[in-house]
Structures are given as C-alpha cells and as structure tokens.
Design a protein around this motif. Structure first.
Motif, short mmCIF file in Angstrom:
data_model
loop_
_atom_site.label_atom_id
_atom_site.label_comp_id
_atom_site.label_asym_id
_atom_site.label_seq_id
_atom_site.Cartn_x
_atom_site.Cartn_y
_atom_site.Cartn_z
N ILE A 59 0.84 -1.21 0.00
CA ILE A 59 0.00 0.00 0.00
C ILE A 59 0.87 1.25 0.00
O ILE A 59 0.64 2.21 -0.76
CB ILE A 59 -0.94 0.00 1.22
N GLU A 60 1.90 1.25 0.85
CA GLU A 60 2.78 2.42 0.95
C GLU A 60 3.54 2.67 -0.35
O GLU A 60 3.83 3.82 -0.69
CB GLU A 60 3.75 2.23 2.11
N SER A 61 3.85 1.59 -1.08
CA SER A 61 4.56 1.75 -2.36
C SER A 61 3.70 2.43 -3.42
O SER A 61 4.23 2.95 -4.41
CB SER A 61 5.00 0.37 -2.88
N CYS A 62 2.38 2.41 -3.21
CA CYS A 62 1.46 2.96 -4.21
C CYS A 62 0.87 4.31 -3.79
O CYS A 62 -0.08 4.78 -4.42
CB CYS A 62 0.33 1.97 -4.47
N GLU A 63 1.40 4.91 -2.73
CA GLU A 63 0.82 6.14 -2.21
C GLU A 63 0.77 7.26 -3.25
O GLU A 63 -0.12 8.11 -3.22
CB GLU A 63 1.59 6.61 -0.98
N ALA A 64 1.71 7.25 -4.18
CA ALA A 64 1.74 8.30 -5.20
C ALA A 64 0.51 8.26 -6.11
O ALA A 64 0.18 9.26 -6.77
CB ALA A 64 3.00 8.18 -6.06
N GLY A 66 -2.46 8.12 -5.06
CA GLY A 66 -3.57 8.79 -4.38
C GLY A 66 -4.71 7.83 -4.07
O GLY A 66 -4.49 6.74 -3.55
N THR A 67 -5.92 8.24 -4.42
CA THR A 67 -7.09 7.42 -4.08
C THR A 67 -7.13 6.10 -4.85
O THR A 67 -7.91 5.21 -4.49
CB THR A 67 -8.39 8.20 -4.35
N ALA A 69 -4.58 4.09 -5.07
CA ALA A 69 -3.46 3.27 -4.57
C ALA A 69 -3.89 1.84 -4.26
O ALA A 69 -3.05 0.92 -4.23
CB ALA A 69 -2.86 3.92 -3.32
N LEU A 142 10.82 1.00 1.43
CA LEU A 142 9.73 0.49 2.26
C LEU A 142 9.90 -0.98 2.62
O LEU A 142 9.13 -1.51 3.43
CB LEU A 142 8.40 0.70 1.52
#
Length: 260
Positions: A59-64, A66-67, A69, A142
């Motif tokens: 999840i943290e790897s996809c934060e860029a 946004g919604t 992710a 991460l």
C-alpha cells in the motif's frame, strides 16, 4: 541474484528440518489439542506476516497514486488468492489429520498426497520470503533487509512445529523414521525454490513490486483461511488454537517492528 541471500532464504527450510527431526525423539505424534495449538500458531504468524511484511509495504509503495493506490494491492491480492485456489484444485493432496482427498482423481499413495499438501502450503511462504528479499535488494525504502530477515525468521520458527506435524504422521503411515524425516524436510524445499523464482521474477519487473507483495499476501491468507483455521478449530470446543493464533500473531508483529 545476490548470493548473500542464500542463507536467509534457506532459514525456513532449516526450521522444517529441525521440526522433522522430532520423529527421532518422540514415539507418538502430538495429541489433537497440541496439533490444534500449533496450527493456530502457524496461522497467527502467517496472518501477521501477510499484513506487516506484505500488504502494508504494498500500500505504501502505491501512495503516489492517491485514491487509486488500492488498485495494484487489490489486483495482486486477488491474483494470489485465485492462484492458490487453482493449485488447490489442480494438485491432488490430503491435509495432515484428514482423510478427505482434494484435487483431481488419482492413484497416488496417501503419504505422497500428504507431502503434496505440505508443498502446497509452503509455496506461499516461499513466495512471501522471496518477494520481500527482492524488494530489499532492489533498494525499495519500504522493504528493508532487516524486515525481510524478520519474515524469514518468523516463518522458520513456525516451520519447526510444522515439520514435526508432517514427519510423525508419515512415520505412523508406515515410513521408516529416516524416510519420514527426509520426506518431511524435502516437503519444505518448495519454500527456497519459490523464493528464488520470485526474486528472479521480481528483479526483472521491479515496478511491479506492489503486485508481487500483495500477491504473496493473497496466497498466505488463502492458506490461513482454507487450511490452518479449520485445522485449529476442528473437534470439541477448545480455546488453545485461538490463544496460540494470538501468540503467533504477536511474535511475528514484534519481530517485524523490532527488525523492520
């Protein structure tokens, strides 16, 4: 592949070998209640690992994104679940402690089908170890090497009782102690093989690491829900399996926080 990863990757197999060695020390297998507690412990470790070591980094790897992710995480997770669902139907097997055959019709020996069930169980663990070490080796901030070591160590610990649960029924089914030990140990070979293949695959497509992480999580959760939770809950009412689930969950959580 980085050859420094070989020993950490082999740690879960070492845990299986240690546990399989119990066949030389015990005349009888574990009682049903002890097996239920050990299944609960394994379920707790795997469930905690799927969250802290796999889902959250994914999840943290996809934060860029946004919604959006959740898309790679959800896609990878479901791919993992469906992969294990397919393997569950494709590979003939019998779970330890059960006489119910699963998979296609076959003429394999019961001992062979028990070993195949363990191999099926071990594939997700190998995938999980491989993907976190691939993430650490790729330089992903991460996924740390120490965090990957925590996952490998946690799975190695839970593989010790699992190895015993495998080798002793094989001996009870007619195999000599030496053969039961060897087959029990070899059943864990699926883990380093799956780890190496995952590392090689993830290294080729580093941008897809979030998918690999959540894919491994999906396979782990499938095993927990399909195999381990029913195993720890079968028979008369007994809270031992639930308590040891919490113990395994806590140990894996602590390892990941301290080493991660």
């Amino acid at each position: 592949m980085n050859w420094n990863l070989i020993w950490p990757i082999l740690a879960p197999l070492a845990g299986t070998a240690i546990g399989s060695g119990f066949v030389f020390l015990m005349k009888n297998g574990f009682s049903q209640k002890v097996e239920r507690m050990l299944s609960g412990f394994a379920a707790g470790v795997m469930f905690a690992a799927s969250i802290w070591s796999l889902i959250l980094p994914s999840i943290e790897s996809c934060e860029a994104m946004g919604t959006w992710a959740f898309v790679p995480v959800l896609a990878g997770f479901w791919a993992g679940v469906l992969f294990l669902l397919f393997m569950d139907d494709f590979i003939p097997h019998i779970h330890v402690g059960s006489n119910e055959e699963e998979g296609p019709q076959n003429h394999l020996k019961k001992t062979t089908k028990i070993i195949l069930a363990v191999v099926l169980h071990n594939i997700p663990e190998g995938l999980a170890v491989g993907v976190v070490f691939a993430g650490a080796a790729s330089g992903n901030a991460l996924v740390s090497f120490s965090g990957a070591m925590a996952l490998s160590l946690g799975i190695a610990i839970q593989n010790i009782p699992e190895g015993a649960i495998i080798s002793m029924p094989l001996h009870a089914a007619g195999l000599s102690r030496i053969k039961a030990f060897l087959y029990g140990t070899l059943s864990g070979a699926a883990e380093p093989i799956a780890s190496v293949l995952t590392i090689l695959a993830a290294g080729l497509v580093a941008p897809a690491l979030p998918y690999f992480l959540s894919f491994a999580a999906g396979t782990m959760v499938y095993v927990v829900v399909e195999e381990l939770i029913p195993s720890m809950s079968q028979g008369d009412h007994f809270n031992g399996g639930t308590i040891f689930f919490a113990v395994g969950f806590s140990i894996m959580m602590v390892l990941d926080v301290i080493l991660g």
